[in-house]
Design a protein around this motif. Structure first.
Motif, PDB file in Angstrom:
ATOM      1  N   GLU A  84       0.919  -1.186   0.026  1.00  0.00           N
ATOM      2  CA  GLU A  84       0.091   0.130  -0.060  1.00  0.00           C
ATOM      3  C   GLU A  84       0.875   1.271   0.088  1.00  0.00           C
ATOM      4  O   GLU A  84       1.659   1.637   0.829  1.00  0.00           O
ATOM      5  N   PHE A  85       0.761   1.982  -0.976  1.00  0.00           N
ATOM      6  CA  PHE A  85       1.526   3.328  -1.316  1.00  0.00           C
ATOM      7  C   PHE A  85       0.724   4.364  -0.549  1.00  0.00           C
ATOM      8  O   PHE A  85      -0.527   4.593  -0.852  1.00  0.00           O
ATOM      9  N   LYS A  86       1.441   5.341   0.468  1.00  0.00           N
ATOM     10  CA  LYS A  86       0.680   6.369   0.884  1.00  0.00           C
ATOM     11  C   LYS A  86       1.542   7.498   0.885  1.00  0.00           C
ATOM     12  O   LYS A  86       2.678   7.586   0.855  1.00  0.00           O
ATOM     13  N   ALA A  87       0.895   8.517   0.048  1.00  0.00           N
ATOM     14  CA  ALA A  87       1.457   9.579  -0.323  1.00  0.00           C
ATOM     15  C   ALA A  87       1.500  10.569   0.909  1.00  0.00           C
ATOM     16  O   ALA A  87       0.515  10.984   1.342  1.00  0.00           O
ATOM     17  N   ILE A  88       2.859  10.885   1.282  1.00  0.00           N
ATOM     18  CA  ILE A  88       3.050  11.840   2.392  1.00  0.00           C
ATOM     19  C   ILE A  88       4.040  13.229   1.782  1.00  0.00           C
ATOM     20  O   ILE A  88       5.357  12.645   1.251  1.00  0.00           O
ATOM     21  N   ALA A  89       3.734  14.267   1.997  1.00  0.00           N
ATOM     22  CA  ALA A  89       4.709  15.303   1.538  1.00  0.00           C
ATOM     23  C   ALA A  89       5.613  15.361   2.776  1.00  0.00           C
ATOM     24  O   ALA A  89       5.664  14.768   3.463  1.00  0.00           O
ATOM     25  N   SER A  90       6.833  16.149   2.148  1.00  0.00           N
ATOM     26  CA  SER A  90       8.016  16.269   2.949  1.00  0.00           C
ATOM     27  C   SER A  90       7.744  16.628   4.219  1.00  0.00           C
ATOM     28  O   SER A  90       8.397  15.959   5.425  1.00  0.00           O
ATOM     29  N   ALA A  91       6.911  17.676   4.556  1.00  0.00           N
ATOM     30  CA  ALA A  91       6.738  18.181   5.857  1.00  0.00           C
ATOM     31  C   ALA A  91       6.207  16.786   6.906  1.00  0.00           C
ATOM     32  O   ALA A  91       6.401  17.139   8.191  1.00  0.00           O
ATOM     33  N   GLY A  92       5.560  15.997   6.434  1.00  0.00           N
ATOM     34  CA  GLY A  92       4.912  14.987   7.340  1.00  0.00           C
ATOM     35  C   GLY A  92       5.599  13.716   7.461  1.00  0.00           C
ATOM     36  O   GLY A  92       5.195  12.520   8.074  1.00  0.00           O
ATOM     37  N   ARG A  93       6.880  13.807   6.805  1.00  0.00           N
ATOM     38  CA  ARG A  93       7.565  12.320   7.012  1.00  0.00           C
ATOM     39  C   ARG A  93       8.036  11.855   8.114  1.00  0.00           C
ATOM     40  O   ARG A  93       7.803  10.663   8.518  1.00  0.00           O
ATOM     41  N   GLU A  94       8.902  12.535   9.057  1.00  0.00           N
ATOM     42  CA  GLU A  94       9.017  12.315  10.399  1.00  0.00           C
ATOM     43  C   GLU A  94       8.017  11.549  11.098  1.00  0.00           C
ATOM     44  O   GLU A  94       8.071  10.690  11.651  1.00  0.00           O
ATOM     45  N   GLN A  95       7.039  12.663  11.239  1.00  0.00           N
ATOM     46  CA  GLN A  95       5.783  12.160  12.169  1.00  0.00           C
ATOM     47  C   GLN A  95       4.828  11.033  11.758  1.00  0.00           C
ATOM     48  O   GLN A  95       4.549  10.129  12.550  1.00  0.00           O
ATOM     49  N   ALA A  96       4.928  10.730  10.465  1.00  0.00           N
ATOM     50  CA  ALA A  96       4.305   9.208   9.834  1.00  0.00           C
ATOM     51  C   ALA A  96       5.196   8.170  10.240  1.00  0.00           C
ATOM     52  O   ALA A  96       4.636   7.102  10.661  1.00  0.00           O
ATOM     53  N   LEU A  97       6.537   8.326  10.292  1.00  0.00           N
ATOM     54  CA  LEU A  97       7.534   7.116  10.840  1.00  0.00           C
ATOM     55  C   LEU A  97       7.463   7.047  12.083  1.00  0.00           C
ATOM     56  O   LEU A  97       7.380   5.970  12.685  1.00  0.00           O
ATOM     57  N   ILE A  98       7.429   7.955  12.835  1.00  0.00           N
ATOM     58  CA  ILE A  98       7.256   8.007  14.382  1.00  0.00           C
ATOM     59  C   ILE A  98       5.829   7.377  14.777  1.00  0.00           C
ATOM     60  O   ILE A  98       5.740   6.779  15.495  1.00  0.00           O
ATOM     61  N   ASN A  99       4.591   7.851  14.058  1.00  0.00           N
ATOM     62  CA  ASN A  99       3.557   7.178  14.579  1.00  0.00           C
ATOM     63  C   ASN A  99       3.280   5.933  14.086  1.00  0.00           C
ATOM     64  O   ASN A  99       2.258   5.234  14.445  1.00  0.00           O
ATOM     65  N   GLY A 100       4.169   5.388  13.166  1.00  0.00           N
ATOM     66  CA  GLY A 100       3.889   3.960  12.605  1.00  0.00           C
ATOM     67  C   GLY A 100       2.949   4.197  11.411  1.00  0.00           C
ATOM     68  O   GLY A 100       2.384   3.118  10.956  1.00  0.00           O
ATOM     69  N   ASP A 101       2.752   5.192  10.870  1.00  0.00           N
ATOM     70  CA  ASP A 101       1.482   5.317   9.822  1.00  0.00           C
ATOM     71  C   ASP A 101       2.123   4.575   8.526  1.00  0.00           C
ATOM     72  O   ASP A 101       1.306   4.095   7.687  1.00  0.00           O
ATOM     73  N   VAL A 102       3.595   4.766   8.338  1.00  0.00           N
ATOM     74  CA  VAL A 102       4.071   3.812   7.099  1.00  0.00           C
ATOM     75  C   VAL A 102       5.063   2.967   7.822  1.00  0.00           C
ATOM     76  O   VAL A 102       5.561   3.371   8.948  1.00  0.00           O
ATOM     77  N   ASP A 103       5.541   2.065   7.207  1.00  0.00           N
ATOM     78  CA  ASP A 103       6.540   0.838   7.737  1.00  0.00           C
ATOM     79  C   ASP A 103       8.008   1.321   7.307  1.00  0.00           C
ATOM     80  O   ASP A 103       8.773   1.308   8.056  1.00  0.00           O
ATOM     81  N   TYR A 104       7.906   2.176   5.983  1.00  0.00           N
ATOM     82  CA  TYR A 104       8.973   3.096   5.604  1.00  0.00           C
ATOM     83  C   TYR A 104       8.639   3.829   4.599  1.00  0.00           C
ATOM     84  O   TYR A 104       7.812   3.839   3.890  1.00  0.00           O
ATOM     85  N   TYR A 105       9.954   4.871   4.383  1.00  0.00           N
ATOM     86  CA  TYR A 105       9.615   5.824   3.396  1.00  0.00           C
ATOM     87  C   TYR A 105      10.687   6.086   2.432  1.00  0.00           C
ATOM     88  O   TYR A 105      11.800   5.894   2.680  1.00  0.00           O
ATOM     89  N   VAL A 106      10.080   6.099   1.164  1.00  0.00           N
ATOM     90  CA  VAL A 106      11.108   6.188   0.066  1.00  0.00           C
ATOM     91  C   VAL A 106      10.662   7.542  -1.020  1.00  0.00           C
ATOM     92  O   VAL A 106       9.931   7.372  -1.552  1.00  0.00           O
ATOM     93  N   GLY A 107      11.259   8.603  -0.630  1.00  0.00           N
ATOM     94  CA  GLY A 107      10.779   9.658  -1.607  1.00  0.00           C
ATOM     95  C   GLY A 107      11.688  10.870  -1.443  1.00  0.00           C
ATOM     96  O   GLY A 107      11.456  11.863  -0.786  1.00  0.00           O
ATOM     97  N   THR A 108      12.744  10.708  -2.166  1.00  0.00           N
ATOM     98  CA  THR A 108      13.732  12.031  -2.037  1.00  0.00           C
ATOM     99  C   THR A 108      14.240  12.589  -0.501  1.00  0.00           C
ATOM    100  O   THR A 108      14.195  13.467  -0.386  1.00  0.00           O
ATOM    101  N   TYR A 109      14.346  11.698   0.271  1.00  0.00           N
ATOM    102  CA  TYR A 109      14.516  12.022   1.605  1.00  0.00           C
ATOM    103  C   TYR A 109      15.987  11.998   1.954  1.00  0.00           C
ATOM    104  O   TYR A 109      16.706  10.972   2.271  1.00  0.00           O
ATOM    105  N   THR A 110      16.714  13.074   2.105  1.00  0.00           N
ATOM    106  CA  THR A 110      17.795  13.521   2.086  1.00  0.00           C
ATOM    107  C   THR A 110      18.302  12.965   3.860  1.00  0.00           C
ATOM    108  O   THR A 110      17.740  13.357   4.691  1.00  0.00           O
ATOM    109  N   ILE A 111      19.471  12.091   3.714  1.00  0.00           N
ATOM    110  CA  ILE A 111      19.968  11.692   5.018  1.00  0.00           C
ATOM    111  C   ILE A 111      20.787  12.969   5.885  1.00  0.00           C
ATOM    112  O   ILE A 111      21.631  13.408   5.083  1.00  0.00           O
ATOM    113  N   ASN A 112      20.215  13.514   7.024  1.00  0.00           N
ATOM    114  CA  ASN A 112      21.489  14.344   7.581  1.00  0.00           C
ATOM    115  C   ASN A 112      21.247  14.238   9.187  1.00  0.00           C
ATOM    116  O   ASN A 112      20.287  13.319   9.694  1.00  0.00           O
ATOM    117  N   ALA A 113      22.098  14.881   9.687  1.00  0.00           N
ATOM    118  CA  ALA A 113      21.872  14.789  11.360  1.00  0.00           C
ATOM    119  C   ALA A 113      20.762  14.821  12.223  1.00  0.00           C
ATOM    120  O   ALA A 113      20.306  14.369  12.959  1.00  0.00           O
TER     121      ALA A 113
END
Length: 295
Positions: free
Chosen positions: A102-131
């Motif tokens: 199941e793909f779930k469209a999530i804009a950049s601003a909501g990515r961290e919270q979606a992962l913290i909430n467990g709304d998605v199992d993982y996220y693949v979407g131009t997500y730059t790794i930074n500290a």
């Protein structure tokens, strides 16, 4: 298809690498590869994997408005692009075929919270790794290394890199990091800078001849070039470093290690190259294979 995809992209805002490794093949024309689905997969100690196994499907956060990377066809409701194919490759190696995604469209601003909430199992979407992001979520990868680059008209040979932008009209998204870099580095004059709400507006202006170059991550620009290779090209001289990672729950190291194993095997075994050739490679622009950065 091109018109429909660009129309979808016009609805949203837009969005940036260089890595070590062997260069990829430009101009790929192959169809997206079918992934072999693994069986009897075990990821000991991963709460996320346990949840997706009990659920019987994997929920993946993606972008739905980035041509060549992650875009949803409004007619078929199907997703396509490089990020989508990487997401499907990982799912297959975890034991989930396309019918169990199941793909779930999530804009950049909501990515961290979606992962913290467990709304998605993982996220693949131009997500730059930074500290800063690592303080909130985990990252596997990078699965691609992007960098700020320039999209120009196919017949324009006057722009060959950021050092050739003086006197040229440059466009990017309002308030974005790429346009800030143009200003701070004085790459062109202030009166030659245009800012719009999304990259598709800049690309439309480029096609009209109203501007000379669009600047943002090369991965995004390759998506536009792949859609209209007779009109546009990516200059191919990245001047920043943006490693794209797969976002995961911060403390799920077992799954992070597993996804890193999957990506490493795909990069060394040729599956990564097949995915690139079938998506962003259609832009005619080469890519370097990323190097997994484990932590």
């Amino acid at each position: 298809m091109r018109v429909r995809t660009l129309a979808v992209a016009l609805l949203a805002g837009g969005l940036a690498l260089t890595a070590c490794g062997k260069e990829g093949t430009p101009g790929g024309s192959a169809a997206a590869p079918t992934q072999q689905v693994a069986s009897d997969v075990k990821v000991e100690g991963s709460k996320t994997f346990e949840a997706m196994t009990k659920r019987g499907k994997v929920v993946i956060g993606v972008k739905d408005d980035q041509p060549g990377l992650g875009v949803r066809d409004a007619t078929t409701n199907k997703y396509s692009g490089f990020d989508i194919e990487i997401a499907k490759l990982v799912a297959a190696r975890l034991g989930f075929d396309d019918t169990k995604i199941e793909f779930k469209a999530i804009a950049s601003a909501g990515r961290e919270q979606a992962l913290i909430n467990g709304d998605v199992d993982y996220y693949v979407g131009t997500y730059t790794i930074n500290a800063g992001r690592k303080e909130k979520v985990g990252f596997a990868g990078p699965y691609f290394t992007a960098g700020q680059d320039l999209l120009v008209r196919k017949d324009d040979n006057s722009i060959t890199g950021p050092e050739t932008l003086k006197g040229k009209k440059v466009c990017s998204v309002t308030g974005s990091t790429p346009i800030k870099n143009v200003k701070e580095q004085g790459l062109t004059e202030a009166e030659n800078i245009s800012e719009y709400q999304n990259y598709s507006q800049c690309v439309a202006k480029l096609a009209e001849g109203a501007i000379d170059a669009v600047t943002t991550d090369d991965a995004i620009l390759k998506g536009y070039a792949a859609e209209e290779p007779d009109k546009f090209k990516v200059v191919g001289k990245p001047f920043s470093n943006e490693p794209y990672g797969i976002g995961l729950a911060k403390d799920d190291k077992p799954l992070r290690d597993k996804v890193n194993d999957i990506l490493e095997a795909a990069i060394s075994g040729g599956d990564w190259q097949k995915v690139y050739d079938a998506t962003l490679g259609k832009s005619g622009s080469p890519a370097k294979k990323p190097v997994i950065d484990r932590y």
